[in-house]
Design a protein around this motif. Structure first.
Motif, mmCIF file in Angstrom:
data_model
loop_
_atom_site.group_PDB
_atom_site.id
_atom_site.type_symbol
_atom_site.label_atom_id
_atom_site.label_comp_id
_atom_site.label_asym_id
_atom_site.label_seq_id
_atom_site.Cartn_x
_atom_site.Cartn_y
_atom_site.Cartn_z
ATOM 1 N N GLU A 21 -33.554 23.815 12.200
ATOM 2 C CA GLU A 21 -34.516 25.024 12.000
ATOM 3 C C GLU A 21 -33.915 26.222 11.880
ATOM 4 O OE1 GLU A 21 -37.295 24.735 15.071
ATOM 5 O OE2 GLU A 21 -37.427 22.712 15.232
ATOM 6 N N GLU A 22 -33.037 26.780 12.311
ATOM 7 C CA GLU A 22 -32.198 27.936 12.205
ATOM 8 C C GLU A 22 -31.994 28.173 10.624
ATOM 9 O OE1 GLU A 22 -32.283 30.422 14.491
ATOM 10 O OE2 GLU A 22 -33.258 29.063 15.663
ATOM 11 N N THR A 23 -31.516 27.054 9.907
ATOM 12 C CA THR A 23 -31.262 27.410 8.399
ATOM 13 C C THR A 23 -32.419 27.444 7.891
ATOM 14 O OG1 THR A 23 -31.364 24.917 7.936
ATOM 15 C CG2 THR A 23 -29.237 25.748 8.640
ATOM 16 N N GLN A 24 -33.481 27.299 8.250
ATOM 17 C CA GLN A 24 -34.845 27.369 7.314
ATOM 18 C C GLN A 24 -35.354 28.765 7.323
ATOM 19 O OE1 GLN A 24 -35.943 24.773 5.336
ATOM 20 N NE2 GLN A 24 -34.012 24.264 6.197
ATOM 21 N N LYS A 25 -34.653 29.529 8.268
ATOM 22 C CA LYS A 25 -35.210 30.806 8.758
ATOM 23 C C LYS A 25 -34.268 31.906 8.244
ATOM 24 C CE LYS A 25 -36.663 29.601 13.378
ATOM 25 N NZ LYS A 25 -36.310 29.943 14.850
ATOM 26 N N MET A 26 -33.184 31.412 7.452
ATOM 27 C CA MET A 26 -32.325 32.669 6.820
ATOM 28 C C MET A 26 -31.415 31.750 5.488
ATOM 29 S SD MET A 26 -29.549 32.848 10.105
ATOM 30 C CE MET A 26 -30.750 32.965 11.351
ATOM 31 N N ASN A 27 -30.937 32.792 4.739
ATOM 32 C CA ASN A 27 -30.162 32.284 3.713
ATOM 33 C C ASN A 27 -28.689 32.313 4.374
ATOM 34 O OD1 ASN A 27 -28.767 34.808 3.408
ATOM 35 N ND2 ASN A 27 -30.549 35.313 2.129
ATOM 36 N N VAL A 28 -27.725 31.601 3.444
ATOM 37 C CA VAL A 28 -26.511 31.528 3.997
ATOM 38 C C VAL A 28 -25.638 33.031 4.180
ATOM 39 C CG1 VAL A 28 -25.122 31.660 1.695
ATOM 40 C CG2 VAL A 28 -24.226 30.256 3.436
ATOM 41 N N SER A 29 -26.098 33.925 3.569
ATOM 42 C CA SER A 29 -25.343 35.395 3.735
ATOM 43 C C SER A 29 -26.016 35.702 5.354
ATOM 44 C CB SER A 29 -25.639 36.419 3.028
ATOM 45 O OG SER A 29 -25.151 36.182 1.557
ATOM 46 N N GLN A 30 -27.175 35.489 5.591
ATOM 47 C CA GLN A 30 -27.696 35.966 6.903
ATOM 48 C C GLN A 30 -27.343 35.161 7.838
ATOM 49 O OE1 GLN A 30 -31.737 35.195 5.664
ATOM 50 N NE2 GLN A 30 -32.241 37.397 5.741
ATOM 51 N N TRP A 31 -27.009 33.893 7.502
ATOM 52 C CA TRP A 31 -26.364 33.007 8.660
ATOM 53 C C TRP A 31 -24.904 33.301 9.171
ATOM 54 C CZ3 TRP A 31 -27.773 28.487 10.906
ATOM 55 C CH2 TRP A 31 -26.812 27.606 11.482
ATOM 56 N N VAL A 32 -24.172 33.702 7.981
ATOM 57 C CA VAL A 32 -22.819 34.287 8.287
ATOM 58 C C VAL A 32 -22.818 35.487 9.212
ATOM 59 C CG1 VAL A 32 -20.575 34.870 7.182
ATOM 60 C CG2 VAL A 32 -21.932 32.969 6.416
ATOM 61 N N ALA A 33 -23.711 36.081 9.009
ATOM 62 C CA ALA A 33 -23.930 37.746 9.679
ATOM 63 C C ALA A 33 -24.446 37.405 11.054
ATOM 64 C CB ALA A 33 -24.708 38.596 8.877
ATOM 65 N N SER A 34 -24.950 36.219 11.297
ATOM 66 C CA SER A 34 -25.576 36.008 12.523
ATOM 67 C C SER A 34 -24.911 35.302 13.636
ATOM 68 C CB SER A 34 -26.886 35.237 12.368
ATOM 69 O OG SER A 34 -26.497 33.729 12.321
ATOM 70 N N LEU A 57 -28.600 17.843 6.547
ATOM 71 C CA LEU A 57 -28.909 16.579 7.738
ATOM 72 C C LEU A 57 -30.512 16.657 7.728
ATOM 73 C CD1 LEU A 57 -26.223 16.189 10.344
ATOM 74 C CD2 LEU A 57 -26.894 14.762 8.376
ATOM 75 N N GLY A 58 -30.947 17.945 7.749
ATOM 76 C CA GLY A 58 -32.228 17.963 7.929
ATOM 77 C C GLY A 58 -32.488 18.117 9.588
ATOM 78 N N PRO A 59 -33.934 17.667 9.777
ATOM 79 C CA PRO A 59 -34.335 18.032 10.995
ATOM 80 C C PRO A 59 -33.670 17.215 12.203
ATOM 81 C CG PRO A 59 -36.335 17.353 9.584
ATOM 82 C CD PRO A 59 -34.947 17.256 8.948
ATOM 83 N N ILE A 60 -32.897 16.200 12.024
ATOM 84 C CA ILE A 60 -31.999 15.447 13.020
ATOM 85 C C ILE A 60 -30.990 16.461 13.472
ATOM 86 C CG2 ILE A 60 -32.483 13.294 12.446
ATOM 87 C CD1 ILE A 60 -29.615 13.321 11.067
ATOM 88 N N HIS A 61 -30.634 17.511 12.801
ATOM 89 C CA HIS A 61 -29.446 18.562 13.439
ATOM 90 C C HIS A 61 -30.166 19.582 13.975
ATOM 91 C CE1 HIS A 61 -26.185 21.518 13.325
ATOM 92 N NE2 HIS A 61 -25.365 20.319 12.951
ATOM 93 N N HIS A 62 -29.629 19.870 15.268
ATOM 94 C CA HIS A 62 -30.119 20.819 16.257
ATOM 95 C C HIS A 62 -30.243 22.169 15.496
ATOM 96 C CE1 HIS A 62 -25.792 21.432 17.013
ATOM 97 N NE2 HIS A 62 -26.137 22.483 17.386
ATOM 98 N N LEU A 63 -29.414 22.613 14.435
ATOM 99 C CA LEU A 63 -29.361 23.878 14.079
ATOM 100 C C LEU A 63 -30.330 23.929 12.721
ATOM 101 C CD1 LEU A 63 -26.033 25.384 14.743
ATOM 102 C CD2 LEU A 63 -28.046 25.812 15.958
#
Length: 103
Positions: free
Chosen positions: A19-32, A11-17
């Motif tokens: 910016e968080e997706t830009q800071k980590m890969n999917v494995s880091q996301w799941v572990a966070s 969705l890009g910048p319109i989604h509230h999360l």
């Protein structure tokens, strides 16, 4: 949790999360814990832990998730497929079937 990552990223910048997706890969996301705790819904706490979070899943996890969806939800759909999701809901949820039938 994984679909939330790709949904927010897509969705890009319109989604509230986004910016968080830009800071980590999917494995880091799941572990966070940035996914709102949704992963812990499918991976229940063990050994008195508040949450049990893992980045990798096995066949037992998949079977547990499938049983949870089968036993606890009347219908499951995808945000990306609203027409198909509505068709499933119409089939499985009586009040939606009646509401659509009136229109």
């Amino acid at each position: 949790a994984i679909s939330d990552y790709f949904y927010a990223k897509g969705l890009g910048p319109i989604h509230h999360l986004y910016e968080e997706t830009q800071k980590m890969n999917v494995s880091q996301w799941v572990a966070s814990t940035e996914d709102g705790g949704q992963l812990s819904y499918f991976v229940p706490p063990a050994n008195g832990d508040k949450e049990q979070r893992r980045c990798c899943f096995d066949g037992a996890d998949l079977e547990n998730a499938k049983q949870l969806l089968k036993n606890e939800f009347a219908a499951v759909g995808l945000v990306e497929e609203p027409i198909m999701t509505l068709a499933v809901l119409q089939c499985r949820v009586a009040w939606i079937r009646r509401a659509i039938g009136r229109n």
